[in-house]
Design a protein around this motif. Structure first.
Motif, mmCIF file in Angstrom:
data_model
loop_
_atom_site.group_PDB
_atom_site.id
_atom_site.type_symbol
_atom_site.label_atom_id
_atom_site.label_comp_id
_atom_site.label_asym_id
_atom_site.label_seq_id
_atom_site.Cartn_x
_atom_site.Cartn_y
_atom_site.Cartn_z
ATOM 1 N N GLY B 274 25.315 37.453 25.480
ATOM 2 C CA GLY B 274 26.106 38.262 26.410
ATOM 3 C C GLY B 274 25.329 38.529 27.684
ATOM 4 O O GLY B 274 25.861 38.414 28.794
ATOM 5 N N PHE B 278 26.311 37.317 31.322
ATOM 6 C CA PHE B 278 26.486 38.320 32.364
ATOM 7 C C PHE B 278 25.743 37.878 33.619
ATOM 8 O O PHE B 278 26.192 38.106 34.739
ATOM 9 C CB PHE B 278 25.955 39.658 31.859
ATOM 10 C CG PHE B 278 26.192 40.810 32.798
ATOM 11 C CD1 PHE B 278 27.409 41.475 32.819
ATOM 12 C CD2 PHE B 278 25.194 41.222 33.664
ATOM 13 C CE1 PHE B 278 27.626 42.524 33.678
ATOM 14 C CE2 PHE B 278 25.405 42.268 34.526
ATOM 15 C CZ PHE B 278 26.623 42.932 34.544
ATOM 16 N N TRP B 290 31.973 36.424 26.000
ATOM 17 C CA TRP B 290 32.076 37.886 26.119
ATOM 18 C C TRP B 290 31.271 38.391 27.320
ATOM 19 O O TRP B 290 31.713 39.235 28.077
ATOM 20 C CB TRP B 290 31.617 38.560 24.832
ATOM 21 C CG TRP B 290 32.565 38.325 23.696
ATOM 22 C CD1 TRP B 290 33.839 37.823 23.795
ATOM 23 C CD2 TRP B 290 32.330 38.572 22.314
ATOM 24 N NE1 TRP B 290 34.419 37.749 22.561
ATOM 25 C CE2 TRP B 290 33.516 38.195 21.628
ATOM 26 C CE3 TRP B 290 31.267 39.055 21.586
ATOM 27 C CZ2 TRP B 290 33.638 38.320 20.241
ATOM 28 C CZ3 TRP B 290 31.387 39.181 20.203
ATOM 29 C CH2 TRP B 290 32.558 38.811 19.537
ATOM 30 N N GLY B 291 30.094 37.864 27.481
ATOM 31 C CA GLY B 291 29.234 38.329 28.569
ATOM 32 C C GLY B 291 29.831 38.049 29.943
ATOM 33 O O GLY B 291 29.849 38.919 30.817
ATOM 34 N N ILE B 294 32.703 40.408 30.696
ATOM 35 C CA ILE B 294 32.246 41.735 31.114
ATOM 36 C C ILE B 294 31.854 41.687 32.596
ATOM 37 O O ILE B 294 32.196 42.568 33.376
ATOM 38 C CB ILE B 294 31.060 42.193 30.237
ATOM 39 C CG1 ILE B 294 31.512 42.398 28.786
ATOM 40 C CG2 ILE B 294 30.435 43.471 30.785
ATOM 41 C CD1 ILE B 294 30.383 42.579 27.783
ATOM 42 N N ARG B 298 33.650 43.612 36.422
ATOM 43 C CA ARG B 298 32.890 44.606 37.191
ATOM 44 C C ARG B 298 33.591 45.028 38.475
ATOM 45 O O ARG B 298 33.652 46.206 38.819
ATOM 46 C CB ARG B 298 31.518 44.026 37.542
ATOM 47 C CG ARG B 298 30.452 44.328 36.526
ATOM 48 C CD ARG B 298 29.106 44.052 37.105
ATOM 49 N NE ARG B 298 29.087 42.747 37.784
ATOM 50 C CZ ARG B 298 28.203 42.411 38.705
ATOM 51 N NH1 ARG B 298 27.277 43.271 39.061
ATOM 52 N NH2 ARG B 298 28.245 41.215 39.278
ATOM 53 N N THR B 308 36.823 44.921 31.555
ATOM 54 C CA THR B 308 35.453 44.967 31.051
ATOM 55 C C THR B 308 35.381 45.585 29.663
ATOM 56 O O THR B 308 34.647 45.114 28.786
ATOM 57 C CB THR B 308 34.579 45.782 32.031
ATOM 58 O OG1 THR B 308 34.473 45.063 33.243
ATOM 59 C CG2 THR B 308 33.195 46.014 31.450
ATOM 60 N N LEU B 309 36.186 46.642 29.480
ATOM 61 C CA LEU B 309 36.066 47.416 28.237
ATOM 62 C C LEU B 309 36.451 46.619 26.991
ATOM 63 O O LEU B 309 35.832 46.783 25.944
ATOM 64 C CB LEU B 309 36.925 48.679 28.316
ATOM 65 C CG LEU B 309 36.280 49.855 29.061
ATOM 66 C CD1 LEU B 309 37.177 51.083 28.998
ATOM 67 C CD2 LEU B 309 34.931 50.177 28.433
ATOM 68 N N CYS B 312 33.746 44.378 25.869
ATOM 69 C CA CYS B 312 32.662 45.289 25.505
ATOM 70 C C CYS B 312 32.890 45.864 24.115
ATOM 71 O O CYS B 312 31.983 45.896 23.279
ATOM 72 C CB CYS B 312 32.587 46.460 26.492
ATOM 73 S SG CYS B 312 31.444 46.188 27.820
ATOM 74 N N PHE B 316 30.660 45.354 20.952
ATOM 75 C CA PHE B 316 30.037 46.526 20.352
ATOM 76 C C PHE B 316 30.341 46.602 18.862
ATOM 77 O O PHE B 316 29.434 46.769 18.032
ATOM 78 C CB PHE B 316 30.560 47.781 21.077
ATOM 79 C CG PHE B 316 30.238 49.063 20.388
ATOM 80 C CD1 PHE B 316 28.957 49.592 20.434
ATOM 81 C CD2 PHE B 316 31.221 49.758 19.687
ATOM 82 C CE1 PHE B 316 28.671 50.783 19.796
ATOM 83 C CE2 PHE B 316 30.925 50.942 19.042
ATOM 84 C CZ PHE B 316 29.649 51.457 19.100
#
Lengths: 369, 340
Positions: B274, B278, B290-291, B294, B298, B308-309, B312, B316
């Motif tokens: 991730g 990112f 996933w990264g 996210i 932004r 983003t959530l 995330c 998580f």
């Protein structure tokens, strides 16, 4: 030399030589504090089918002795001297690859604690079969049958089922039987039993010892039984070697040792066995003091600082191994038990109230000698 | 003489009573009787032992994994199943993760459950749910493959270092220390940049190399412990070679810590992937991970936080589940020394 050369042929073997001839072996460990003389010049011979008991207290070097003979000690920081002749072949100079053909197949070992000497994540059956595959090249079915036979020969009930079990499913006595079965798997000619009953209940001890004895008779196997318990070796050995501070201080046929011991240490060990005929609450006769520091051993006799017989000479001169007159009986003492010199030494010490090394000696204590 | 027995025991060791070998068993003295009593006792004890397995009700002592484990396991199973079935789901009507769900501008940045999919849409009008599912494929693949890579090489290095010790250990563990001295993410980044190839293979290699030193240390530690155990010596006295001792005696015992480390390692590797994504160092867009999702959210974090959530949250929950399940499994299979 390839591995097969040693297993297949009897290279260097002499069938007429004694099974094991240990000549003045020394094992010294180099430590930061100094050199530990764990085994310091031990010699003996062992014939086929005979049993030698090695007796001594903790730290007398008896376990190191058996590991030295088998060549199991690490090479680093260990000084080895002397010869170990196995059927006339000096095995002390063999490297690990060469020894591997002898370990298990020719000599094997039963360890002290069956709780730790079995692999906890391997089934009993697999642990037994391992060496059968390795040394005897058995097929799967043969190995299975042999494993079952081995387990039943060491009196384990339902051997077929036990093969599929893990060590933690067995009791301590059962585990020690498994350990013995594994050690016997390839029919070794020499078995080392290093305190085989120390970790077991007293009730199970006798069984395990009887089992070892019975297996030994059936297989005509020589055995070295290492123990700190004279009671263990009493009825089960042909000869006994008493070790103290890395040396054999007295060696004799078992009956002779118990009746006509010469060394004060042997006598003191005998005295510390509880007797059934003693009245209750009799205090055990303990040997005062502690075994000597093997890094800086005392000059003279190593036992002198704890000896009731000690004279000035004992503190300066190291007694050599002396012949007791009977075949196979020798000892290291200037004032041996049961001789005039010994009696005189004890009487002198009793008169002075203490031995030359400061051990208190009373008249009553010496009275019965 | 209070501390002294009436007769001196030194003279008392009677030869006839201690006669060697078979005679000991027949001689009519107390020692023999004692031996016989002991034998009977031991026989009874054994009989008791043989009864045991059937007598102890198994449920009474059975350890339980607990409901947290099962919830965590269910989540992991769900994510893995969805990731595996992604192509099938697409045939069943799940939108293409790289294509807009519609042509009009209205369907960009739609919130979850607003008629545009379970998790809404992103700025480029793509379905976030579909992207999360396809992203899971990358994350899980990278996580598992990198850990397997790390465990494979780490175990070999660790077991060799721990078993042979000496110079071999100094060289191998020194190399591991050098690897550990690099910041892990920086090392992974430089590997990806150096190879200049943003494929799954490269990402696995980068994270896998970072995973080697901790595994090697762990395995070396276990090896040091087990190599000193008596059963290893026992195996050697039976003529087992070094290779045999390593593979048959030590490795099976070291597997348990490796496996529990591996499960938690997967979680760490997923997070690492991730982080790389990112920073734009993972699978290039438009393929989702996933990264990178996210990262893409932004810009619109204030107006459309779900972009983003959502990834995330999934990340998580997946990492949390792996940690919980890994910990619980380790406890469950942890066999105390006493039980051995």
């Amino acid at each position: 030399m390839s591995r097969k050369d040693l297993t297949g042929s009897a290279a260097g073997r002499d069938p007429n030589a004694p099974l094991l001839d240990v000549r003045d072996i020394k094992t010294h460990f180099r430590t930061e504090r100094g050199t530990v003389r764990a085994v310091d010049g031990v010699s003996f011979t062992l014939q086929r089918g005979r049993t030698l008991g090695v007796v001594g207290e903790s730290g007398s070097g008896k376990s190191v002795l058996s590991k030295s003979i088998m060549g199991l000690l690490p090479r680093r920081n260990v000084l080895r001297e002397g010869q170990v002749l196995y059927e006339g072949l000096d095995v002390s100079v063999l490297d690990e690859n060469q020894m591997r053909n002898i370990w298990g197949a020719e000599m094997s070992m039963v360890f002290q604690d069956p709780m730790t000497s079995l692999n906890p994540v391997m089934k009993i059956g697999k642990q037994i079969k391992e060496s059968l595959y390795l040394h005897l090249n058995m097929s799967k079915d043969d190995a299975h049958d042999t494993a079952v036979a081995l387990l039943s020969s060491v009196n384990i009930p339902e051997p077929e089922q036990r093969l599929e079990e893990y060590p933690h499913q067995l009791s301590g006595g059962m585990r020690q039987r498994v350990v013995i079965a594994i050690a016997l798997a390839c029919g070794p000619k020499l078995l080392f039993a290093d305190e085989p009953t120390t970790a077991l209940d007293v009730t199970v001890q006798a069984q395990i010892l009887n089992l070892l004895q019975q297996q030994q008779h059936e297989r005509h196997m020589a055995m070295i039984l290492v123990t700190h318990d004279l009671g263990v070796v009493a009825g089960r050995t042909d000869d006994i070697a008493v070790m103290y501070a890395g040396r054999v201080v007295e060696t004799a046929p078992t009956a002779t040792l118990f009746t006509a011991m010469r060394h004060p240490y042997t006598e003191a060990l005998m005295a510390s066995i509880p007797k059934l005929t003693d009245p209750s609450h009799t205090r055990l006769e303990a040997i005062g003091g502690r075994p000597p520091d093997l890094i800086n051993p005392p000059a003279g006799c190593k036992f002198a600082p704890r000896c009731k017989y000690a004279q000035d000479r004992c503190l300066q001169e190291d007694p050599p191994l002396m012949d007791a007159g009977e075949p196979g009986h020798s000892f290291r003492c200037f004032y041996p038990v049961g001789t005039d010199a010994g009696a005189q030494a004890l009487a002198n010490n009793a008169a002075a109230g203490r031995s030359a090394s400061g051990v208190p000696v009373t008249l009553a204590a010496s009275g019965s000698h | 003489m209070p501390e002294h027995s009436p007769e001196h025991p030194g003279n008392q060791a009677p030869g006839s009573n201690y006669f060697p070998s078979g005679d000991f068993l027949e001689s009519p003295n107390l020692a023999t009787e004692l031996t016989q009593i002991a034998d009977v006792d031991a026989y009874n004890l054994e009989a008791l032992h043989n009864l045991d397995p059937d007598q102890v009700p198994e449920d009474a002592v059975k350890k339980r994994l607990g409901w947290t484990f099962w919830i965590a396991a269910a989540w992991i199973f769900l994510i893995v199943a969805l990731a595996l079935l992604a192509p099938l789901l697409e045939k069943l009507g799940m939108p293409d993760p790289t294509q807009p769900v519609c042509t009009s501008r209205d369907c960009s940045l739609q919130p979850p459950l607003s008629g545009y999919g379970l998790m809404g849409t992103d700025k480029l009008r793509r379905d976030i749910f579909a992207r999360v599912i396809w992203g899971a494929r990358v994350s899980i693949l990278v996580g598992v493959a990198a850990v397997i890579f790390g465990i494979f090489f780490g175990s070999i290095i660790g077991i060799i270092a721990g078993f042979f010790k000496g110079k071999v250990q100094t060289v191998l563990m020194g190399a591991m220390d050098v690897l550990l001295a690099f910041p892990a993410l920086l090392l992974a980044m430089s590997i990806v940049t150096f190879l200049d190839d943003k494929s799954v293979k490269t990402i696995v290699l980068a994270i896998g190399i970072v995973a080697i030193p901790p595994v090697a240390r762990l395995v070396r530690a276990s090896t040091l412990v087990f190599a000193e155990r008596e059963f290893v010596l026992a195996a050697r006295t039976l003529g087992a070679s070094n290779g045999r001792v390593i593979t048959k005696e030590i490795l099976p015992n070291a597997v348990l810590p490796i496996v529990s480390f591996g499960i938690i390692g997967v979680a760490v590797a997923i997070v690492a992937e991730g982080a790389l994504a990112f920073l734009g160092l993972s699978i290039p867009p438009p393929d989702p991970t996933w990264g990178s999702m996210i990262n893409e959210g932004r810009a619109t974090l204030e107006t459309a936080p779900w972009v983003t959530l959502m990834p995330c949250l999934v990340l998580f929950l997946t990492v949390l589940s792996l940690n919980l399940a890994g910990d619980r499994l380790r406890e469950y299979f942890d066999i105390r020394e006493g039980a051995l």
